[in-house]
Design a protein around this motif. Structure first.
Motif, short mmCIF file in Angstrom:
data_model
loop_
_atom_site.label_atom_id
_atom_site.label_comp_id
_atom_site.label_asym_id
_atom_site.label_seq_id
_atom_site.Cartn_x
_atom_site.Cartn_y
_atom_site.Cartn_z
N THR A 43 12.25 -1.54 25.55
CA THR A 43 12.90 -0.79 26.63
C THR A 43 12.15 -1.02 27.92
O THR A 43 10.98 -0.63 28.05
CB THR A 43 12.92 0.71 26.31
OG1 THR A 43 13.60 0.93 25.07
CG2 THR A 43 13.64 1.49 27.41
N PRO A 44 12.78 -1.68 28.90
CA PRO A 44 12.07 -1.98 30.15
C PRO A 44 11.88 -0.74 31.01
O PRO A 44 12.82 -0.26 31.66
CB PRO A 44 12.98 -3.00 30.84
CG PRO A 44 14.34 -2.72 30.31
CD PRO A 44 14.15 -2.21 28.90
N THR A 45 10.72 -0.16 30.98
CA THR A 45 10.38 0.97 31.85
C THR A 45 9.14 0.62 32.65
O THR A 45 8.41 -0.32 32.31
CB THR A 45 10.12 2.24 31.02
OG1 THR A 45 8.99 2.01 30.17
CG2 THR A 45 11.33 2.60 30.17
N TRP A 46 8.89 1.40 33.68
CA TRP A 46 7.74 1.11 34.53
C TRP A 46 6.44 1.33 33.77
O TRP A 46 5.44 0.66 34.03
CB TRP A 46 7.78 2.00 35.77
CG TRP A 46 8.93 1.65 36.67
CD1 TRP A 46 9.69 0.53 36.63
CD2 TRP A 46 9.45 2.45 37.73
NE1 TRP A 46 10.65 0.55 37.60
CE2 TRP A 46 10.53 1.74 38.31
CE3 TRP A 46 9.13 3.69 38.27
CZ2 TRP A 46 11.27 2.22 39.38
CZ3 TRP A 46 9.86 4.18 39.33
CH2 TRP A 46 10.91 3.46 39.89
N GLY A 47 6.43 2.29 32.84
CA GLY A 47 5.23 2.51 32.05
C GLY A 47 4.89 1.33 31.15
O GLY A 47 3.73 0.93 31.02
N ALA A 93 4.78 7.25 32.08
CA ALA A 93 4.00 6.04 32.30
C ALA A 93 2.69 6.07 31.55
O ALA A 93 2.23 5.04 31.00
CB ALA A 93 3.76 5.86 33.80
N ALA A 94 2.06 7.25 31.48
CA ALA A 94 0.78 7.36 30.77
C ALA A 94 0.95 7.11 29.28
O ALA A 94 0.13 6.41 28.66
CB ALA A 94 0.18 8.74 31.02
N LEU A 95 2.01 7.68 28.68
CA LEU A 95 2.24 7.45 27.25
C LEU A 95 2.51 5.97 26.96
O LEU A 95 2.00 5.41 25.98
CB LEU A 95 3.42 8.30 26.78
CG LEU A 95 3.20 9.82 26.74
CD1 LEU A 95 4.49 10.54 26.38
CD2 LEU A 95 2.10 10.19 25.75
N GLU A 96 3.30 5.36 27.79
CA GLU A 96 3.61 3.95 27.57
C GLU A 96 2.42 3.07 27.90
O GLU A 96 2.24 2.00 27.30
CB GLU A 96 4.83 3.56 28.42
CG GLU A 96 6.11 4.25 27.93
CD GLU A 96 7.25 4.12 28.92
OE1 GLU A 96 6.96 3.86 30.11
OE2 GLU A 96 8.41 4.30 28.51
N PHE A 97 1.57 3.51 28.83
CA PHE A 97 0.35 2.77 29.12
C PHE A 97 -0.59 2.79 27.90
O PHE A 97 -1.31 1.83 27.64
CB PHE A 97 -0.34 3.39 30.33
CG PHE A 97 -1.70 2.82 30.61
CD1 PHE A 97 -1.83 1.55 31.13
CD2 PHE A 97 -2.85 3.54 30.33
CE1 PHE A 97 -3.08 1.01 31.38
CE2 PHE A 97 -4.10 3.01 30.57
CZ PHE A 97 -4.22 1.74 31.11
N LEU A 98 -0.53 3.90 27.14
CA LEU A 98 -1.34 3.99 25.93
C LEU A 98 -0.72 3.23 24.75
O LEU A 98 -1.26 3.25 23.65
CB LEU A 98 -1.53 5.46 25.54
CG LEU A 98 -2.34 6.31 26.53
CD1 LEU A 98 -2.35 7.76 26.09
CD2 LEU A 98 -3.76 5.79 26.67
N GLY A 99 0.41 2.59 24.97
CA GLY A 99 1.04 1.80 23.94
C GLY A 99 2.00 2.57 23.07
O GLY A 99 2.38 2.08 22.00
N LEU A 100 2.41 3.79 23.50
CA LEU A 100 3.31 4.60 22.69
C LEU A 100 4.77 4.44 23.09
O LEU A 100 5.63 5.14 22.57
CB LEU A 100 2.91 6.08 22.81
CG LEU A 100 1.50 6.41 22.30
CD1 LEU A 100 1.21 7.88 22.54
CD2 LEU A 100 1.35 6.05 20.84
N GLY A 101 5.06 3.56 24.03
CA GLY A 101 6.42 3.34 24.44
C GLY A 101 7.10 2.26 23.61
O GLY A 101 6.46 1.53 22.84
N ASP A 102 8.40 2.15 23.79
CA ASP A 102 9.17 1.11 23.11
C ASP A 102 9.07 -0.16 23.93
O ASP A 102 9.59 -0.22 25.06
CB ASP A 102 10.63 1.56 22.97
CG ASP A 102 11.46 0.55 22.18
OD1 ASP A 102 10.91 -0.48 21.76
OD2 ASP A 102 12.67 0.82 22.03
N PRO A 103 8.44 -1.22 23.42
CA PRO A 103 8.27 -2.44 24.22
C PRO A 103 9.57 -3.13 24.55
O PRO A 103 9.63 -3.93 25.50
CB PRO A 103 7.37 -3.32 23.33
CG PRO A 103 7.58 -2.80 21.94
CD PRO A 103 7.84 -1.35 22.08
#
Length: 607
Positions: free
Chosen positions: A239-243, A227-237
């Motif tokens: 892919t629906p994840t909680w982050g 969640a922290a990585l995706e909160f920083l914008g490093l996730g795949d937008p």
């Protein structure tokens, strides 16, 4: 006369039996289990029951409030249904956490088991690699991996699993080091069990509780890191994840604050539930009652012929020890010699006693034959031969000492060479029933089926004088007395028809009456199975009762040897005479000293 078995525990309430029942009886464990079950269920059926496709945009209803246009939890800035994305995101979030935990276990668990059990160069190399991994800043490594390998949650969690493996490694290594020196581990080795079997059952079983907690913590941390990585914008937008949803919520924190609430609550509850469930499951496993319902077994009449040794090949000596020396390296480079130039032999059907005071080298000699010396010990000289098979070769080992053939010993221990220790309770694994510990060597060493092994174990318990073998078979070690446990170890020692039995002070920990019963039992079994026996003791009375020949040791050396009758009647060495004079037989009991008490007729006894 046989020793009665300890009183059985009271029957347990069926509602409290079983790990799962104990888990659900823990309120925190039950709550965590329910929350995780809901999350897992959402991850499994979420993609099938979600009311909207998770990536379908509806700009007309962007940032809609809960309940708007059929959207239960509202919509995000692109008009995507929050509830649908929350359901579908549970699947990818849990799978990513599971991936991190699996990678950490696959990397850390085997390495920790091997480093803790074997030590040596592998322990040094693995510990060095672990220290290097722990010194790396995890968040920097994850950011670099995302930049180099792409924004993939699976790649990030794989890298994170490797970074978390040192925790699994160090926990496993420390736990294994704490139990690898236990006597029941040595007893399993002597019983003929393989190293893989000992590690997989006796060792891994002990470290399971801390591993469960650590794994649950890794899962929780993985979800938080993801969640922290995706909160920083490093996730795949896409892919629906909680982050990703959390990142979306904070971007629109002023326009629609509630968007950050739903993924935040889901992440917090899931992470907390993993931690709580791990502790609750640990408690359920560790606090399990050490009893089980007895299964009825038809006990056949004892058939001593089926376990007797027949048609033994004749040879000059069954065991031959020549010029044995054992030493321990010191910090200054010298070697402290604890056994020096010890020689003796044992024939089939003969009982040899090794007698001496504590520290004379008796047990070190016996452990040299069994291959149970500590890792730092060296066999500096000499030869050990069993039935023509050299156990200690004349070639020099890597440390300068003679090489001990562990491969040959592994083939002989539990099959042709058996061992009875002096501390019965410490040589039985408290985690398993007595029946299991008797049956497993029979299935592994002799290849018997479980049914035949159970029948044979019950037969052996009957032979060693246990009046209720079924009850003892189903009991755990803590439910029997010391004398009963010693009988169990004797039954296990003779279960595989050994040619040589090494008994290391088998009556030391027992009271006088039980000692006599055990000695009678050993005498009967030795005659019945025609075994050669090496009896290590400090008691000349035991030697006189059981042995044919005797070796007297002092300070690691043999000072006198011969047949028992000659040594007892006409000892030549002063040390042997001193040991014999220390025996209580024939001594006049000391009388109680008394002294008058002034102005009183009362006598006060002094000891």
């Amino acid at each position: 006369m046989t020793e009665p078995l300890a009183a059985p525990p009271k029957p347990l309430n069926p509602a409290r039996s079983g790990v799962f029942r104990r888990l659900v009886q823990n309120p925190l464990g039950l709550a965590a289990l329910i929350i995780l079950a809901v999350v897992v269920l959402a991850g499994i059926v979420g993609p099938l029951v979600s009311p909207f496709a998770p990536n379908t945009a509806d700009l007309v209803n962007a940032l809609g409030a809960p309940g708007t246009a059929g959207h239960l939890l509202g919509t995000d800035s692109a008009g995507r249904d929050v509830f649908s994305r929350l359901l579908v995101g549970a699947q990818s979030t849990l799978l990513a956490a599971a991936l991190a935990a699996i990678v950490a276990l696959v990397v850390g668990l085997p390495a920790g088991l091997m480093a803790g059990y074997f030590g040596g160069w592998f322990d040094a190399v693995a510990s060095w690699c672990t220290n290097v991994l722990m010194s790396l800043p995890a968040i920097i490594i994850l950011l670099a991996a995302s930049a180099a390998l792409g924004r993939s949650v699976w790649i990030s969690m794989t890298v994170f699993g490797v970074l978390m493996s040192p925790g699994i490694f160090r926990l496993t290594r420390t736990s294994v080091q704490a139990v690898r020196g236990e006597l029941y581990v040595d007893a399993a080795r002597v019983a003929g069990l393989s190293t893989a079997s000992i590690i997989g059952r006796h060792i891994l079983f002990v470290v399971r509780a801390p591993l469960i907690i650590q794994t649950s913590i890794v899962c929780g941390i993985a979800i938080a890191i993801q969640a922290a990585l995706e909160f920083l914008g490093l996730g795949d937008p896409l892919t629906p994840t909680w982050g990703v949803m959390l990142n979306e919520g904070f971007i629109n924190i002023y326009s629609s604050p509630i968007l950050a609430v739903w993924p935040g609550v889901a992440i917090s509850l899931t992470v907390g539930s993993f931690v709580v469930l791990g502790n609750a499951l640990r408690d359920a496993l560790e606090d399990s009652p050490k009893v089980k319902r007895a299964r009825p077994i038809k006990l056949r009449a004892p058939q001593t012929e089926s376990i007797s040794v027949v048609d033994l090949a004749e040879s000059d000596h069954l065991l031959s020890v020549s010029g044995l020396g054992v030493g321990y390296p010191q910090e200054d480079g010298s070697t402290k010699i604890v056994v020096s130039d010890v020689s003796f032999h044992v024939d089939r059907g003969e009982v040899l006693g090794i007698v001496g005071e504590s520290g004379s080298g008796k047990s070190q000699t016996a452990f040299s034959i069994l291959g149970l010396l500590p890792a730092e010990a060296e066999i500096t000289r000499g030869n050990i031969t069993f039935d023509g098979i050299p156990l200690v070769s004349a070639g020099q080992g890597p440390t300068g000492g003679h090489r001990l053939s562990q491969g040959r010993l592994a083939q002989l221990r539990g099959k042709r060479i058996a061992y009875i220790p002096q501390e019965p309770m410490s040589n039985l694994d408290p985690n398993f029933t007595i029946g299991y510990q008797l049956v497993r060597p029979l299935t592994k060493v002799l290849g018997l089926s479980k049914a035949d092994a159970r029948a044979r174990a019950l037969e052996l318990l009957t032979i060693v004088g246990i009046t209720n073998p079924q009850r003892t078979f189903d009991a755990y070690p803590h439910e029997v007395s010391g004398g009963m446990a010693q009988r169990v170890l004797i039954a296990g020692a003779v279960s595989c028809n050994p040619d040589l039995l090494i008994a290391d002070e088998p009556t030391t920990a027992l009271d006088v009456t039980v000692q006599a019963e055990v000695l009678d039992l050993l005498r009967d079994l030795q005659a019945r199975f025609h075994m050669g026996v090496v009896l290590v003791t400090h008691n000349f009375g035991v030697v006189a009762d059981l042995c044919d020949r005797v070796v007297v040791m002092q300070n690691g050396r043999v000072v006198e040897s011969g047949d028992v009758r000659s040594i007892l009647r006409n000892p030549q060495e002063r040390y042997t005479q001193t040991l014999l004079s220390a025996m209580l037989e024939g001594k006049t009991p000391m009388t109680m000293l008394t002294m008058p008490v002034p102005d009183s007729d009362v006598k006060v006894g002094l000891s």
